[in-house]
Design a protein around this motif. Structure first.
Motif, PDB file in Angstrom:
ATOM      1  N   UNK A 258       0.769  -1.163   0.003  1.00  0.00           N
ATOM      2  CA  UNK A 258       0.116  -0.016   0.256  1.00  0.00           C
ATOM      3  C   UNK A 258       0.890   1.160  -0.015  1.00  0.00           C
ATOM      4  N   UNK A 259       2.095   1.296   0.849  1.00  0.00           N
ATOM      5  CA  UNK A 259       2.829   2.455   0.879  1.00  0.00           C
ATOM      6  C   UNK A 259       3.344   2.597  -0.540  1.00  0.00           C
ATOM      7  N   UNK A 260       3.901   1.622  -1.098  1.00  0.00           N
ATOM      8  CA  UNK A 260       4.526   1.811  -2.436  1.00  0.00           C
ATOM      9  C   UNK A 260       3.460   2.163  -3.504  1.00  0.00           C
ATOM     10  N   UNK A 261       2.520   1.629  -3.467  1.00  0.00           N
ATOM     11  CA  UNK A 261       1.542   2.074  -4.407  1.00  0.00           C
ATOM     12  C   UNK A 261       0.794   3.162  -4.430  1.00  0.00           C
ATOM     13  N   UNK A 262       0.592   3.921  -3.157  1.00  0.00           N
ATOM     14  CA  UNK A 262       0.075   5.308  -3.020  1.00  0.00           C
ATOM     15  C   UNK A 262       1.243   6.330  -3.422  1.00  0.00           C
ATOM     16  N   UNK A 263       2.435   5.963  -3.427  1.00  0.00           N
ATOM     17  CA  UNK A 263       3.517   6.748  -3.655  1.00  0.00           C
ATOM     18  C   UNK A 263       3.787   6.836  -5.345  1.00  0.00           C
ATOM     19  N   UNK A 264       3.692   5.368  -5.781  1.00  0.00           N
ATOM     20  CA  UNK A 264       3.841   5.269  -7.122  1.00  0.00           C
ATOM     21  C   UNK A 264       2.742   6.157  -7.878  1.00  0.00           C
ATOM     22  N   UNK A 265       1.448   5.904  -7.462  1.00  0.00           N
ATOM     23  CA  UNK A 265       0.295   6.453  -8.358  1.00  0.00           C
ATOM     24  C   UNK A 265       0.446   8.081  -8.164  1.00  0.00           C
ATOM     25  N   UNK A 266       0.658   8.613  -7.064  1.00  0.00           N
ATOM     26  CA  UNK A 266       0.837  10.011  -6.758  1.00  0.00           C
ATOM     27  C   UNK A 266       2.177  10.622  -7.890  1.00  0.00           C
ATOM     28  N   UNK A 267       3.218  10.044  -7.883  1.00  0.00           N
ATOM     29  CA  UNK A 267       4.366  10.566  -8.596  1.00  0.00           C
ATOM     30  C   UNK A 267       3.926  10.258 -10.298  1.00  0.00           C
ATOM     31  N   UNK A 268       3.118   9.057 -10.413  1.00  0.00           N
ATOM     32  CA  UNK A 268       2.931   8.995 -11.755  1.00  0.00           C
ATOM     33  C   UNK A 268       1.907  10.216 -12.233  1.00  0.00           C
ATOM     34  N   UNK A 269       0.875  10.489 -11.209  1.00  0.00           N
ATOM     35  CA  UNK A 269       0.065  11.769 -11.738  1.00  0.00           C
ATOM     36  C   UNK A 269       0.936  13.131 -11.841  1.00  0.00           C
TER      37      UNK A 269
END
Length: 361
Positions: A258-269
Motif C-alpha cells: 500500500x505504501x509503495x502503491x500510493x507513492x507510485x500512483x501520486x508520482x505518476x500523476x
C-alpha cells in the motif's frame, strides 16, 4: 553518487543525448562529499547545451531537472535558478536565441559564458532594494532576503523597486565592492550548502532587463515555477524506489505494498501533470489556461505527491534509513526544505481565486 534506478517513472528512460551527457558528466561530482563550488561549476558547464523553458523542448528540460534531483536534490536546487536566470536573459533579449550575449549588454557587469547566476526576487518585511538611475546606469541600494548562494555566485538577477508601486529586474555582478553577502543565519539540516541569506547592496551598478513589472508579468515567471516542481518530482523518485525495495522483502506484507502503491500512483500523476503542462507551454497554449493558474496547479499536484512520498517513506521504513543511510537522510532533509517553496494553503487559495475569477473554467 546515488544512481538513478531503471523504473517506469525514470526521467532518463529513452533519455535525450543532453540528459545522458549531463548525468555522465555528473558521475563522481555530485553528492554529499561534493564542494558546492564544484557543483556550481558543473551546472555552468552543462547549461550551455540545456534547452530552456518555452523553447519547444520544455519536457526535456523538466526531465533533466528531475533526473538531476533524483541523483542529488542539492545539485538540482543549484542548477534550476541558474537555468532560470539564463531563460530570463533570453526572454529579455539580452541573450540571443542562438546563444551569446548581445554586444555591450552585460559588459558593465563583466558577465559571460562562464558566469554563474542566481535569481533574487524575494521580499520580506523590513528589507527592500531600491533602484535609481545614475546617468546612463542604474544603482541598487538596500537589503534583499533569501539570496541563495550569493557568496559563491558571480552574478545574479535582482528585483528592485523603481518607485512605490513598481519593480524591475536587474543584472548585477556579485563580486562588486558594494555587495555584502551575509553568511547567515543558515543552519538547516537540508540543503545545508545552499546558503540562502540576505545580501546588502550599496550603490551597486546594475543592468535593467525589460520594463517595469515585466519580470513578474511575463509567461516565463510561471514556467520557472514549474521547473522547480520538476525538481521536487525527481527528488521524490528514490523514496518511491526505496518503498518498492522494502515491499520486495520476505517480511513485507500488504501494508508495504500500500505504501509503495500510493507513492507510485501520486508520482505518476505528477509526471503526467508536468508532461501536459510542458506540451501546453511548447504549443503556445498555456496562456489560454492562464500561465499563473497552470503553474499553481502543477506545483500543487507535484508538491502533494512529493510530500506524500516523504510521509509514506517515514511510515513504511521507520527510523532506520534516517539514522543509518546518509544518502537517504540527506535526501529527506533536502526535499523537505525545498518543498517549503510551496506555500501550502495560501497557494491553494490562489488556485481557488483564479478558478473563481475565470468563471469556473
Amino acid at each position: 553518487m546515488t544512481e538513478i534506478p531503471d523504473a517506469a517513472l525514470d526521467p532518463t528512460a529513452g533519455q535525450s543525448p543532453i540528459i545522458a551527457h549531463a548525468l555522465a558528466s555528473a558521475r563522481g561530482r555530485l553528492g554529499a562529499e561534493a564542494a558546492i563550488g564544484d557543483v556550481l561549476n558543473w551546472c555552468v558547464e552543462i547549461a550551455a547545451d540545456v534547452p530552456l523553458a518555452g523553447d519547444g523542448r520544455t519536457r526535456e528540460l523538466w526531465d533533466l531537472l528531475g533526473a538531476v534531483a533524483a541523483v542529488d536534490v542539492t545539485a538540482a536546487r543549484v542548477l534550476e535558478p541558474h537555468l532560470d536566470a539564463l531563460s530570463i536573459l533570453r526572454q529579455s533579449g539580452v541573450v540571443a536565441a542562438e546563444g551569446g550575449v548581445a554586444p555591450g549588454a552585460l559588459s558593465d557587469i563583466e558577465a559571460g559564458e562562464t558566469s554563474s547566476w542566481g535569481v533574487f526576487a524575494a521580499e520580506a518585511p523590513g528589507m527592500r532594494v531600491d533602484a535609481v538611475p545614475d546617468g546612463s546606469a542604474w544603482l541598487l541600494t538596500g537589503t534583499k532576503p533569501w539570496c541563495s548562494l550569493a557568496g559563491v555566485l558571480t552574478h545574479a538577477l535582482v528585483t528592485a523597486w523603481v518607485d512605490e508601486s513598481h519593480r524591475r529586474i536587474f543584472a548585477v555582478d556579485l563580486r562588486s565592492s558594494g555587495v555584502d553577502a551575509h553568511p547567515g543565519p543558515w543552519s538547516p539540516h537540508g540543503l545545508a550548502d545552499v546558503v540562502s541569506a540576505p545580501v546588502d547592496f550599496d550603490r551597486v551598478r546594475a543592468v535593467p532587463l525589460g520594463v517595469d513589472d515585466w519580470y513578474l508579468e511575463r509567461p516565463g515567471f510561471a514556467w520557472g515555477g514549474m521547473s522547480v516542481a520538476a525538481c521536487w518530482w525527481g527528488g521524490a523518485l528514490p523514496l518511491r524506489d526505496a518503498l518498492i525495495a522494502a515491499a520486495r522483502s520476505s517480511r513485507a506484507d500488504q501494508v508495504a505494498l500500500v505504501h509503495a502503491g500510493r507513492v507510485d500512483a501520486a508520482l505518476w500523476a505528477a509526471r503526467a501533470c508536468l508532461a501536459e503542462a510542458a506540451a501546453l507551454v511548447d504549443r503556445g497554449d498555456s496562456a489560454a489556461v492562464g500561465d499563473g493558474l497552470l503553474a499553481q496547479r502543477v506545483r500543487a499536484v507535484v508538491a502533494d505527491a512529493a510530500a506524500l512520498a516523504l510521509a509514506e517513506s517515514d511510515a513504511a521504513l521507520g527510523p532506520g534509513p534516517l539514522v543509518a543511510d546518509p544518502v537517504h537522510a540527506r535526501r529527506v532533509a533536502d526535499l523537505h526544505l525545498y518543498l517549503r517553496q510551496h506555500h501550502g494553503l495560501r497557494d491553494m487559495a490562489r488556485i481557488g481565486r483564479a478558478f473563481r475569477e475565470r468563471g469556473g473554467r
